[in-house]
Design an enzyme around this catalytic site. Structure first.
Site, PDB file in Angstrom:
ATOM      1  N   TYR A   1      30.302 131.626  43.898  1.00  0.00           N
ATOM      2  CA  TYR A   1      29.179 130.868  43.998  1.00  0.00           C
ATOM      3  C   TYR A   1      29.223 129.749  43.005  1.00  0.00           C
ATOM      4  O   TYR A   1      29.007 128.535  43.172  1.00  0.00           O
ATOM      5  CB  TYR A   1      28.175 131.542  44.078  1.00  0.00           C
ATOM      6  CG  TYR A   1      26.659 130.827  44.555  1.00  0.00           C
ATOM      7  CD1 TYR A   1      26.418 130.961  45.793  1.00  0.00           C
ATOM      8  CD2 TYR A   1      26.165 130.142  43.639  1.00  0.00           C
ATOM      9  CE1 TYR A   1      25.471 130.090  46.296  1.00  0.00           C
ATOM     10  CE2 TYR A   1      25.044 129.394  44.022  1.00  0.00           C
ATOM     11  CZ  TYR A   1      24.589 129.257  45.499  1.00  0.00           C
ATOM     12  OH  TYR A   1      23.711 128.616  45.851  1.00  0.00           O
TER      13      TYR A   1
ATOM     14  N   TYR B   1      18.158 133.088  49.234  1.00  0.00           N
ATOM     15  CA  TYR B   1      18.715 133.225  50.667  1.00  0.00           C
ATOM     16  C   TYR B   1      18.360 134.459  51.453  1.00  0.00           C
ATOM     17  O   TYR B   1      18.348 135.518  50.728  1.00  0.00           O
ATOM     18  CB  TYR B   1      20.221 133.300  50.561  1.00  0.00           C
ATOM     19  CG  TYR B   1      21.207 132.335  49.744  1.00  0.00           C
ATOM     20  CD1 TYR B   1      21.245 131.831  48.583  1.00  0.00           C
ATOM     21  CD2 TYR B   1      21.856 131.537  50.690  1.00  0.00           C
ATOM     22  CE1 TYR B   1      21.838 130.804  48.152  1.00  0.00           C
ATOM     23  CE2 TYR B   1      22.497 130.196  50.309  1.00  0.00           C
ATOM     24  CZ  TYR B   1      22.516 129.774  48.942  1.00  0.00           C
ATOM     25  OH  TYR B   1      23.184 128.940  48.460  1.00  0.00           O
TER      26      TYR B   1
ATOM     27  N   LYS C   1      29.296 124.555  49.421  1.00  0.00           N
ATOM     28  CA  LYS C   1      30.446 124.170  48.633  1.00  0.00           C
ATOM     29  C   LYS C   1      31.261 122.833  49.141  1.00  0.00           C
ATOM     30  O   LYS C   1      31.913 122.186  48.545  1.00  0.00           O
ATOM     31  CB  LYS C   1      31.468 125.245  49.285  1.00  0.00           C
ATOM     32  CG  LYS C   1      31.313 126.561  48.644  1.00  0.00           C
ATOM     33  CD  LYS C   1      31.560 126.419  47.196  1.00  0.00           C
ATOM     34  CE  LYS C   1      31.557 127.793  46.411  1.00  0.00           C
ATOM     35  NZ  LYS C   1      31.013 127.586  45.016  1.00  0.00           N
TER      36      LYS C   1
ATOM     37  N   PRO D   1      27.298 125.511  55.167  1.00  0.00           N
ATOM     38  CA  PRO D   1      26.416 125.035  54.037  1.00  0.00           C
ATOM     39  C   PRO D   1      26.083 126.237  53.399  1.00  0.00           C
ATOM     40  O   PRO D   1      25.580 126.188  52.076  1.00  0.00           O
ATOM     41  CB  PRO D   1      25.356 124.116  54.290  1.00  0.00           C
ATOM     42  CG  PRO D   1      25.032 124.198  55.756  1.00  0.00           C
ATOM     43  CD  PRO D   1      26.532 124.646  56.474  1.00  0.00           C
TER      44      PRO D   1
ATOM     45  N   HIS E   1      20.751 126.528  37.015  1.00  0.00           N
ATOM     46  CA  HIS E   1      20.362 127.808  37.576  1.00  0.00           C
ATOM     47  C   HIS E   1      21.167 129.007  37.120  1.00  0.00           C
ATOM     48  O   HIS E   1      22.529 128.714  37.028  1.00  0.00           O
ATOM     49  CB  HIS E   1      20.403 127.788  39.047  1.00  0.00           C
ATOM     50  CG  HIS E   1      19.012 127.130  39.211  1.00  0.00           C
ATOM     51  ND1 HIS E   1      18.658 126.999  40.674  1.00  0.00           N
ATOM     52  CD2 HIS E   1      18.231 126.363  38.785  1.00  0.00           C
ATOM     53  CE1 HIS E   1      17.423 126.714  40.844  1.00  0.00           C
ATOM     54  NE2 HIS E   1      17.264 125.922  39.803  1.00  0.00           N
TER      55      HIS E   1
END
Ligand code: RFL
Ligand code: PHB
Length: 393
Positions: A386, A202, A298, A294, A72
């Site tokens: 990220y 998200y 990570k 979560p 991704h």
């Protein structure tokens, strides 16, 4: 039984540690309370940072991940009924993340370990650690056949997760614990349905947070913010789909395809750090030492980063007798741990509904999302964290 490094726990931390040590010619033994089947099917994390992907490639674990993992190059933040893409490629110079489930990493590690003739004792009980400060620390347990066993070793890897016995075996007063418990949990499902988008979404909605992830192009991994003590029996499939549709609604035509839900669970949210991550000859790694909520994806990556540091330190010790790496283990790990705690806390705060926040705080929260998705500098900060900070070693 005698080995160089005795490892408690066959999760990602323990198994990866055994794998990295074996590549350096260091012997280890792993003990695990659950069965092999249980650890190979336990549904948990799904996202590998670039550093984890690179480490898997470098250490001979890349084949299946390359074939079956989904690379991704961005995620979407969704609020106000619209998705806003964070473009990792453009913001990090070509780094990304890979969707590859934790239990697949665990399967690959167990296969590699057994192929190399390694020792993993599954289904053990009555585990204890002793003589942690002495020259020969020990791990005692009852094996699957009911026999009392003892491993004498030079070092112990405390990789037995948040509820394990290693951290509580450290004498009172040695560790400082830092904790934040959030006033919500995640209800997670797996379903036979294509994800709403090829990349993760998200979403913040007045009804709460929602996350659309996946395992394959045909299997969705979807999460909803829920109460910390949520009773899963109150969530029949139809209610889950309704809530997902409501929280992902917008005017851009995003649709949530329904499918058979084949796994459901509630995950509490907490931030936790125990420091230092060492007591005598025992080194804590992964969830045994720290937990992140979560939202930043990570936990598993941090566990693997810890054992990467530990494997280097043990390698230096056995090669030259130097204890510098072992002495610096906790400080080296904690620098990354705290930065990752900060990021996971920040993502959690930005993306969830907090019942005690008033209208002012809610506007600030939306302004933050607006800023992160419209300022290159802010988006780059999110992207850099990220995809994962560089592995220190
Ligand atoms: P684990 O995986 O808990 O493994 C510890 C192992 O030790 C065993 N054990 C013992 N063995 C011997 N003796 C004892 N006395 C023992 N007590 C326990 C346990 O059976 C177990 O096999 O810890 P480890 O290795 O540190 O790995 C940590 C990760 O599992 C965890 O951080 C992640 O799953 C967190 N997480 C995520 N991490 C990510 O990097 N990316 C994600 O996308 C992500 N999503 C998630 C997550 C965790 C979730 N849940 C369910 C907590 C999503 C969810 C929903
Ligand atoms: C998952 O796919 O399980 C997942 C993805 C991203 C997260 C958490 C979990 O932040």
């Amino acid at each position: 039984m005698r080995t160089q490094v005795g490892i408690v726990g066959a999760g990602p931390a323990g198994l990866f540690l055994a794998h990295l040590l074996q590549l350096r010619g260091i012997e280890s033994m792993v003990i695990e309370t659950r069965s092999r089947e249980y650890v190979e099917t336990r549904v948990r994390a799904g996202l590998l940072e670039q550093g984890t992907v690179d480490l898997m490639e470098r250490t001979g674990l890349g084949d299946r991940m390359r074939r079956e993992g989904l690379a991704h190059h961005g995620i979407a933040l969704r609020f106000g009924g619209r998705s806003h893409r964070i473009d990792f490629d453009a913001l990090t110079g070509g780094k990304g993340v890979t969707v590859y489930a934790q239990q697949e990493v665990v399967k690959d590690l167990i296969a590699a370990r057994l192929a190399a003739g390694g020792d993993i004792h599954f289904e053990v009980r009555d585990v204890s650690v002793a003589d942690l400060e002495g020259p020969v620390p020990r791990i005692r347990f009852t094996d699957a056949a009911g026999n009392a066993r003892e491993i004498s070793c030079d070092f112990i890897g405390g990789c037995d997760g948040f509820h394990g016995i290693c951290r509580p075996s450290v004498p009172a007063g040695v560790l400082t614990e830092f904790e934040r418990v959030y006033p919500f949990a995640w209800l997670g499902i797996l379903s036979h349905s294509p994800p709403p988008s090829e990349e993760l979404i998200y979403a913040l909605h007045p009804r709460g947070f929602a996350l659309c992830s996946m395992r394959t192009p045909e299997i969705s991994r979807l999460y909803l913010q829920c109460a910390p003590d949520e009773d899963i029996a109150q969530w029949p499939d139809e209610r889950i789909w309704e809530e997902l549709r409501a929280r992902l609604a917008g005017d851009d035509g995003l649709t949530v395809a329904e499918g058979e839900i084949f796994q459901k669970g509630v995950t509490p949210m907490r931030s936790f750090v125990a420091a230092p991550m060492r007591y005598g000859a025992m080194f804590l790694a992964g969830d045994a030492a720290h937990i992140v909520p979560p939202t930043g994806a990570k936990g598993m990556n941090l566990a693997i980063a810890d054992v990467n540091v530990l494997a280097h330190a043990l390698d230096a010790f056995y090669a030259s007798g130097s204890t510098a790496g072992l002495d610096g283990y906790s400080d080296t790990c904690l620098r990354r741990v705290w930065k990752t705690q900060r990021f996971s806390w920040w993502m959690t705060s930005m993306l969830h509904r907090f019942d005690d926040r008033g209208p002012f705080d809610e506007r600030v929260q939306l302004a933050e999302l607006d800023y992160v998705t419209s300022s290159r500098a802010a988006a780059q900060t999110l992207a850099e964290n990220y995809v994962g900070l560089p592995f220190d070693i």
